[in-house]
Design an enzyme around this catalytic site. Structure first.
Site, PDB file in Angstrom:
ATOM      1  N   SER A   8       0.849  -1.194   0.000  1.00  0.00           N
ATOM      2  CA  SER A   8       0.000   0.000   0.000  1.00  0.00           C
ATOM      3  C   SER A   8       0.878   1.236   0.000  1.00  0.00           C
ATOM      4  O   SER A   8       1.639   1.470   0.954  1.00  0.00           O
ATOM      5  CB  SER A   8      -0.897   0.010   1.238  1.00  0.00           C
ATOM      6  OG  SER A   8      -1.539   1.263   1.312  1.00  0.00           O
ATOM      7  N   HIS A  33      -1.610  -1.430  -4.119  1.00  0.00           N
ATOM      8  CA  HIS A  33      -2.790  -1.070  -3.328  1.00  0.00           C
ATOM      9  C   HIS A  33      -2.768   0.437  -3.081  1.00  0.00           C
ATOM     10  O   HIS A  33      -1.798   0.981  -2.554  1.00  0.00           O
ATOM     11  CB  HIS A  33      -2.771  -1.835  -2.007  1.00  0.00           C
ATOM     12  CG  HIS A  33      -4.005  -1.679  -1.178  1.00  0.00           C
ATOM     13  ND1 HIS A  33      -5.165  -2.368  -1.424  1.00  0.00           N
ATOM     14  CD2 HIS A  33      -4.247  -0.918  -0.083  1.00  0.00           C
ATOM     15  CE1 HIS A  33      -6.082  -2.039  -0.524  1.00  0.00           C
ATOM     16  NE2 HIS A  33      -5.543  -1.158   0.313  1.00  0.00           N
ATOM     17  N   ASP A  35      -4.805   3.407  -1.258  1.00  0.00           N
ATOM     18  CA  ASP A  35      -5.830   3.742  -0.268  1.00  0.00           C
ATOM     19  C   ASP A  35      -6.368   5.137  -0.530  1.00  0.00           C
ATOM     20  O   ASP A  35      -5.624   6.119  -0.493  1.00  0.00           O
ATOM     21  CB  ASP A  35      -5.228   3.668   1.139  1.00  0.00           C
ATOM     22  CG  ASP A  35      -5.033   2.228   1.579  1.00  0.00           C
ATOM     23  OD1 ASP A  35      -6.009   1.455   1.507  1.00  0.00           O
ATOM     24  OD2 ASP A  35      -3.904   1.872   1.969  1.00  0.00           O
ATOM     25  N   MET A  37      -8.966   7.942   0.690  1.00  0.00           N
ATOM     26  CA  MET A  37      -9.717   8.336   1.896  1.00  0.00           C
ATOM     27  C   MET A  37     -10.283   9.733   1.730  1.00  0.00           C
ATOM     28  O   MET A  37      -9.600  10.621   1.207  1.00  0.00           O
ATOM     29  CB  MET A  37      -8.786   8.306   3.103  1.00  0.00           C
ATOM     30  CG  MET A  37      -8.078   6.967   3.289  1.00  0.00           C
ATOM     31  SD  MET A  37      -7.082   6.963   4.788  1.00  0.00           S
ATOM     32  CE  MET A  37      -6.325   5.341   4.671  1.00  0.00           C
ATOM     33  N   HIS A  66      -8.660   1.069  -3.068  1.00  0.00           N
ATOM     34  CA  HIS A  66      -9.512   0.794  -1.908  1.00  0.00           C
ATOM     35  C   HIS A  66     -10.194   2.106  -1.535  1.00  0.00           C
ATOM     36  O   HIS A  66      -9.563   3.010  -0.980  1.00  0.00           O
ATOM     37  CB  HIS A  66      -8.609   0.259  -0.781  1.00  0.00           C
ATOM     38  CG  HIS A  66      -9.301   0.026   0.518  1.00  0.00           C
ATOM     39  ND1 HIS A  66      -8.607  -0.211   1.691  1.00  0.00           N
ATOM     40  CD2 HIS A  66     -10.614  -0.034   0.842  1.00  0.00           C
ATOM     41  CE1 HIS A  66      -9.466  -0.380   2.680  1.00  0.00           C
ATOM     42  NE2 HIS A  66     -10.694  -0.275   2.188  1.00  0.00           N
ATOM     43  N   MET A  68     -12.213   4.300   0.577  1.00  0.00           N
ATOM     44  CA  MET A  68     -12.783   4.551   1.902  1.00  0.00           C
ATOM     45  C   MET A  68     -13.510   5.877   1.808  1.00  0.00           C
ATOM     46  O   MET A  68     -13.044   6.921   2.291  1.00  0.00           O
ATOM     47  CB  MET A  68     -11.656   4.545   2.950  1.00  0.00           C
ATOM     48  CG  MET A  68     -11.161   3.133   3.249  1.00  0.00           C
ATOM     49  SD  MET A  68      -9.496   3.086   3.944  1.00  0.00           S
ATOM     50  CE  MET A  68      -8.546   3.118   2.444  1.00  0.00           C
ATOM     51  N   MET A 136     -10.998  -5.954   6.536  1.00  0.00           N
ATOM     52  CA  MET A 136     -10.150  -5.000   7.255  1.00  0.00           C
ATOM     53  C   MET A 136      -9.789  -5.579   8.614  1.00  0.00           C
ATOM     54  O   MET A 136     -10.667  -5.959   9.390  1.00  0.00           O
ATOM     55  CB  MET A 136     -10.884  -3.671   7.470  1.00  0.00           C
ATOM     56  CG  MET A 136     -11.188  -2.879   6.202  1.00  0.00           C
ATOM     57  SD  MET A 136      -9.748  -2.526   5.191  1.00  0.00           S
ATOM     58  CE  MET A 136      -8.706  -1.625   6.342  1.00  0.00           C
ATOM     59  N   ASP A 174      -6.504  -6.778   4.883  1.00  0.00           N
ATOM     60  CA  ASP A 174      -5.915  -5.442   4.844  1.00  0.00           C
ATOM     61  C   ASP A 174      -5.788  -4.850   6.245  1.00  0.00           C
ATOM     62  O   ASP A 174      -6.797  -4.552   6.890  1.00  0.00           O
ATOM     63  CB  ASP A 174      -6.789  -4.538   3.958  1.00  0.00           C
ATOM     64  CG  ASP A 174      -6.189  -3.150   3.764  1.00  0.00           C
ATOM     65  OD1 ASP A 174      -5.075  -2.895   4.245  1.00  0.00           O
ATOM     66  OD2 ASP A 174      -6.857  -2.320   3.116  1.00  0.00           O
TER      67      ASP A 174
HETATM   68  C1  DX5 Z   1      -5.933   1.251   6.345  1.00  0.00           C
HETATM   69  C2  DX5 Z   1      -5.582   0.946   4.901  1.00  0.00           C
HETATM   70  C3  DX5 Z   1      -4.551  -0.127   4.782  1.00  0.00           C
HETATM   71  C4  DX5 Z   1      -3.295   0.180   5.548  1.00  0.00           C
HETATM   72  C5  DX5 Z   1      -2.190  -0.772   5.238  1.00  0.00           C
HETATM   73  O1  DX5 Z   1      -6.802   2.288   6.384  1.00  0.00           O
HETATM   74  O2  DX5 Z   1      -6.732   0.521   4.205  1.00  0.00           O
HETATM   75  O3  DX5 Z   1      -4.345  -0.440   3.425  1.00  0.00           O
HETATM   76  O4  DX5 Z   1      -2.884   1.482   5.393  1.00  0.00           O
HETATM   77  O5  DX5 Z   1      -1.062  -0.442   5.985  1.00  0.00           O
HETATM   78  P1  DX5 Z   1      -0.446  -1.458   7.079  1.00  0.00           P
HETATM   79  O6  DX5 Z   1      -0.122  -2.735   6.329  1.00  0.00           O
HETATM   80  O7  DX5 Z   1       0.778  -0.744   7.568  1.00  0.00           O
HETATM   81  O8  DX5 Z   1      -1.488  -1.679   8.135  1.00  0.00           O
HETATM   82 ZN    ZN Z   2      -6.392  -0.456   2.161  1.00  0.00          ZN
END
Ligand code: DX5
Ligand code: ZN
Length: 219
Positions: A8, A33, A35, A37, A66, A68, A136, A174
């Site tokens: 990620s 990956h 993320d 947000m 991903h 969020m 998650m 994840d």
């Molecule tokens: C959390 C994210 C994950 C996370 C992964 O909100 O969706 O993808 O950042 O990072 P690690 O592996 O360090 O937990």
């Molecule tokens: Zn993620």
């Protein structure tokens, strides 16, 4: 099947994401990956389709975005245009089912993500709409947190339900995955894992990815 590793980029150098994406590609990652947000669904903000588009030329690997986001459906088309390959939306978000249908219509791979406190039952209605499930194992928002063991316990239950529905799709775990727990994560039934800190905070990305895969294979 060996565990697939999806580093990620949230845990990478945010001032040099193109280089980070090239580095994990060269280091043998299976997926990138990303993320996404919105500061509303989760208490943090990250990148959007503009950054995905800018990163696209840096790697041939599938981009696993991903989302969020409170209203993921509003952004599906923008991620398709940016070059995303897989999009996951949260079961807890508004309009998740419609967003999943749109993801498939736009020829991306749809996935449904579930927060640690959300019961597996909430996922059943999404089974016909998805090609992977994201479990998650931390509260989403930040990388580098510790894996929540009770959330991992949902994986075998989910696998059982998926099989019963004739939907034996991939499960991506994840949050908080490390070399220390990758064997447990794989044993629970994960097919793929996200690795933020476990890869990007390691001195050697290739070694970190291989160590995760090896631990996942139980050796
Ligand atoms: C959390 C994210 C994950 C996370 C992964 O909100 O969706 O993808 O950042 O990072 P690690 O592996 O360090 O937990
Ligand atoms: Zn993620």
């Amino acid at each position: 099947m060996p565990l697939k590793i999806a580093p990620s980029i949230i845990a990478g150098d945010q001032s040099d994401l193109g280089r980070e994406v090239r580095a994990i590609t060269d280091a043998g990652a299976d997926l990138v990956h990303i993320d996404v947000m919105d500061g509303h669904f989760v208490p943090n903000l990250t990148v959007g389709p503009g950054v995905v588009k800018a990163l696209r030329p840096h790697s041939p690997l599938p981009f696993d975005c991903h989302l969020m986001l409170s209203e993921p459906g509003r952004y599906v088309k923008a991620f398709a245009d940016a070059g995303a390959n897989r999009l996951s939306v949260h079961a807890e978000a508004q309009g998740a089912a419609d967003a999943l249908r749109a993801i498939r219509e736009l020829r991306m791979v749809p996935g449904i993500a579930i927060n640690p406190e959300t019961p597996v039952d909430r996922l059943l209605r999404f089974f016909p709409l998805v090609d992977f499930v994201v479990v998650m194992t931390v509260h989403p928002g930040f990388y580098g947190q510790a894996l929540i063991a009770e959330a991992l316990d949902k994986v075998p239950v989910l696998k059982h339900h998926l099989r019963a529905f004739g939907r034996d799709v991939a499960i991506l775990v994840d949050g908080g995955v490390s070399v220390g727990n990758a064997a447990d994560v794989a044993a629970a039934g994960a097919d793929e894992v996200v690795a933020g800190a476990a890869v990007f905070k390691a001195p050697d990305y290739r070694q970190a990815i291989e160590a995760l895969r090896k631990a996942g294979a139980g050796s």
